[in-house]
Design a protein around this motif. Structure first.
Motif, PDB file in Angstrom:
ATOM      1  N   PHE A  75       0.879  -1.121  -0.186  1.00 40.91           N
ATOM      2  CA  PHE A  75       0.106  -0.063   0.129  1.00 40.91           C
ATOM      3  C   PHE A  75       1.094   1.141   0.164  1.00 40.91           C
ATOM      4  N   ARG A  76       0.702   2.114  -0.864  1.00 44.84           N
ATOM      5  CA  ARG A  76       1.397   3.507  -1.227  1.00 44.84           C
ATOM      6  C   ARG A  76       0.426   4.557  -0.513  1.00 44.84           C
ATOM      7  N   TYR A  77       0.883   5.649  -0.066  1.00 42.76           N
ATOM      8  CA  TYR A  77       0.006   6.959   0.361  1.00 42.76           C
ATOM      9  C   TYR A  77       0.628   8.116  -0.370  1.00 42.76           C
ATOM     10  N   PRO A  78       0.213   8.461  -1.655  1.00 41.29           N
ATOM     11  CA  PRO A  78       0.787   9.332  -2.255  1.00 41.29           C
ATOM     12  C   PRO A  78       0.760  10.599  -1.905  1.00 41.29           C
ATOM     13  N   GLY A  79      -0.288  11.119  -0.969  1.00 45.27           N
ATOM     14  CA  GLY A  79      -0.381  12.253  -0.409  1.00 45.27           C
ATOM     15  C   GLY A  79       0.637  12.351   0.612  1.00 45.27           C
ATOM     16  N   SER A  80       1.373  11.495   1.171  1.00 46.83           N
ATOM     17  CA  SER A  80       2.193  11.461   2.316  1.00 46.83           C
ATOM     18  C   SER A  80       3.656  11.201   2.026  1.00 46.83           C
ATOM     19  N   GLY A  81       4.160  11.718   0.965  1.00 42.99           N
ATOM     20  CA  GLY A  81       5.420  11.424   0.771  1.00 42.99           C
ATOM     21  C   GLY A  81       5.496  10.284   0.127  1.00 42.99           C
ATOM     22  N   ASP A  82       6.933   9.224   0.167  1.00 47.13           N
ATOM     23  CA  ASP A  82       6.970   8.078  -0.276  1.00 47.13           C
ATOM     24  C   ASP A  82       6.703   6.712   0.752  1.00 47.13           C
ATOM     25  N   ILE A  83       5.976   7.064   1.288  1.00 46.28           N
ATOM     26  CA  ILE A  83       5.462   5.820   2.430  1.00 46.28           C
ATOM     27  C   ILE A  83       4.486   4.801   1.774  1.00 46.28           C
ATOM     28  N   LYS A  84       5.240   3.600   2.033  1.00 45.13           N
ATOM     29  CA  LYS A  84       4.365   2.416   1.640  1.00 45.13           C
ATOM     30  C   LYS A  84       4.448   1.349   3.025  1.00 45.13           C
ATOM     31  N   THR A  85       3.346   0.495   3.003  1.00 40.63           N
ATOM     32  CA  THR A  85       3.517  -0.454   3.839  1.00 40.63           C
ATOM     33  C   THR A  85       2.944  -1.871   3.364  1.00 40.63           C
ATOM     34  N   GLU A  86       3.779  -2.958   3.842  1.00 33.65           N
ATOM     35  CA  GLU A  86       3.459  -4.043   3.358  1.00 33.65           C
ATOM     36  C   GLU A  86       2.413  -5.019   4.152  1.00 33.65           C
ATOM     37  N   GLY A  87       1.576  -5.203   3.562  1.00 33.91           N
ATOM     38  CA  GLY A  87       0.434  -6.188   4.327  1.00 33.91           C
ATOM     39  C   GLY A  87      -0.442  -5.544   5.403  1.00 33.91           C
ATOM     40  N   THR A  88      -0.234  -4.478   5.526  1.00 30.20           N
ATOM     41  CA  THR A  88      -1.186  -3.424   6.380  1.00 30.20           C
ATOM     42  C   THR A  88      -1.606  -2.195   5.644  1.00 30.20           C
ATOM     43  N   LEU A  89      -2.886  -2.215   5.802  1.00 31.77           N
ATOM     44  CA  LEU A  89      -3.401  -0.901   5.247  1.00 31.77           C
ATOM     45  C   LEU A  89      -3.817  -0.042   6.493  1.00 31.77           C
TER      46      LEU A  89
END
Lengths: 111, 226
Positions: free
Chosen positions: B123-137
Motif C-alpha cells: 500500500f502506498r500513500y501518495p499524499g504523504s510522501g514516499d510512504i508504503k506499507t506491506e501487508g497492512t493498510l
C-alpha cells in the motif's frame, strides 16, 4: 403424429440466442468504451442501438411465428405445439432483453 | 432427531454472521449497503419460497382447487407473474445499491494505492510522501478513501468484507474502490480471486485510525501493528 425434423428443434433456442448476442455486444461495447474513455453519451447511444437492433430482430421473428400460431387450420399437432413454444420463447426473450439489459441505458456508464 | 439437528445447526449458521470477514457485520457505508441488499435478497428469496410452497401445499391438499386452474394460467401466473412480482423490486434494489457504491462526486477524496503481487499486498500513500506499507493498510476513520487497485503479475481481487465489495486487481490497469471505515479498529482483507498456490494466505490487515492520528500512523507504521 410425425416426428419433428431436427433443424426445427434448433428454433427453440432462437430467441435466447439473440438475447445472448445482445448480452455479448452490450458487455463488449461497455468495456471497450470505458477502457478508451469514450463520452458517456456515445456509449449510451451505442448501447441503445445494440438493444434496438436485437429487439427489432426478436420482434420480427415473433411477428413471423405469430402467423403460425396453433389453431391455424391444417397444421400438424406436433408442429402446432412446437410453433407455440417457439413463439413464447421469443416473447420471453424480448421481455428478458428489456428487463436485464435495458437498465444499462440509465445507469452510470464508467467511473 | 430433526429438532436436535435444528437446535445444533442454527447456532452454527448464526456464527457465520460475525467475525473479521463477515459481510453481515459492516463497518462502513458501502458494506452497510451491501449487507442491506443481502437482507433484501434473503427476504425476496424467502417470499418466493413461501409462495411456491403455499401453492404446492394447496395442490397436494386440495387437488380440486389446482385442477380448476388452466395449464396456461399456471404457466403465466406461476412461471412469469410470480417471479416478476418478486424479482422486479429485487433488481431495482440491486441497481440502486450498485449506483450508491460507485466512486462518484466532485470532491477529490484521499487516494491510497494498493498493489497486489503473489502473495502480498503493498500500500502506498501518495499524499504523504514516499510512504508504503506491506501487508497492512492504514485508513483514517470517517474519511472516504479511494483505493486505486492494480497488480504486478496475475489477476487478484481486493476485498475487505466489513468495509466494501471486492474489486479486481488487474496487471496494467487500475480500478478504484471507494471505502470508508466508520469505526476505529482492526479489520481484515484478502485476495478474492484465485491466483495460485498461495492464494488462501494472501491476506492483509486493515487498521482504522482516528483521522487526526492518521499522518502519524502511516509515518510510523510499526506502531500501528502493535
Amino acid at each position: 403424429m410425425r416426428p419433428v425434423p431436427d433443424r426445427r428443434l434448433w428454433l427453440l433456442v432462437l430467441g435466447f440466442s439473440v438475447w445472448g448476442s445482445a448480452l455479448g455486444f452490450v458487455y463488449v461495447l461497455h468495456s471497450v468504451g470505458c477502457a478508451f474513455a469514450w463520452p458517456a453519451n456515445a456509449i449510451r447511444l451505442g448501447l441503445g442501438l445494440v438493444l434496438f437492433v436485437h429487439l427489432a430482430l426478436v420482434g420480427l421473428l415473433w411477428r413471423s411465428y405469430a402467423g403460425t400460431y396453433p389453431g391455424a387450420p391444417a397444421v400438424d399437432p406436433t408442429d402446432s405445439f412446437l410453433n407455440w413454444v417457439i413463439l413464447w420463447t421469443l416473447i420471453a426473450a424480448f421481455v428478458t432483453i428489456v428487463f436485464t439489459l435495458g437498465p444499462t441505458l440509465l445507469l452510470t456508464t464508467c467511473t | 432427531m430433526l429438532r436436535t439437528l435444528v437446535y445444533l445447526g442454527f447456532p452454527v449458521l448464526l456464527a457465520g454472521c460475525t467475525g473479521p470477514l463477515s459481510t453481515l457485520d459492516p463497518g462502513g457505508p458501502a458494506a452497510t449497503s451491501i449487507a442491506t441488499l443481502w437482507w433484501v435478497m434473503l427476504a425476496g428469496a424467502a417470499a418466493l419460497f413461501v409462495l411456491v410452497m403455499t401453492l404446492y401445499a394447496l395442490v397436494i391438499w386440495r387437488p380440486d382447487w389446482g385442477a380448476r386452474v388452466s395449464p396456461t394460467r399456471w404457466i403465466v401466473l406461476g412461471g412469469l407473474g410470480l417471479p416478476a412480482v418478486v424479482l422486479t423490486p429485487l433488481v431495482a434494489s440491486a441497481l440502486v445499491t450498485g449506483e450508491r457504491l460507485l466512486p462518484l462526486g466532485s470532491a477529490e477524496p484521499l487516494r491510497i494505492e494498493a498493489e497486489a503481487q503473489r502473495w502480498t499486498w503493498t500500500f502506498r500513500y501518495p499524499g504523504s510522501g514516499d510512504i508504503k506499507t506491506e501487508g497492512t493498510l492504514h485508513l483514517p476513520v470517517g474519511v472516504p478513501v479511494d483505493i486505486v487497485v492494480t497488480s504486478r503479475d496475475v489477476i487478484h481481487a481486493f476485498w475487505i468484507p466489513r468495509l466494501a465489495g471486492k474489486i479486481d486487481a488487474v496487471p496494467g490497469h487500475t480500478n478504484i474502490l471507494r471505502i470508508r471505515a466508520d469505526v476505529q479498529g482492526r479489520y481484515q482483507g484478502l485476495c478474492n480471486e484465485f491466483c495460485g498456490s498461495g492464494h488462501s494466505g494472501m491476506r492483509f490487515d486493515v487498521v482504522a485510525h482516528p483521522a487526526a492520528d492518521f499522518s502519524t500512523a502511516i509515518a510510523h507504521p510499526e506502531a500501528g501493528r502493535k
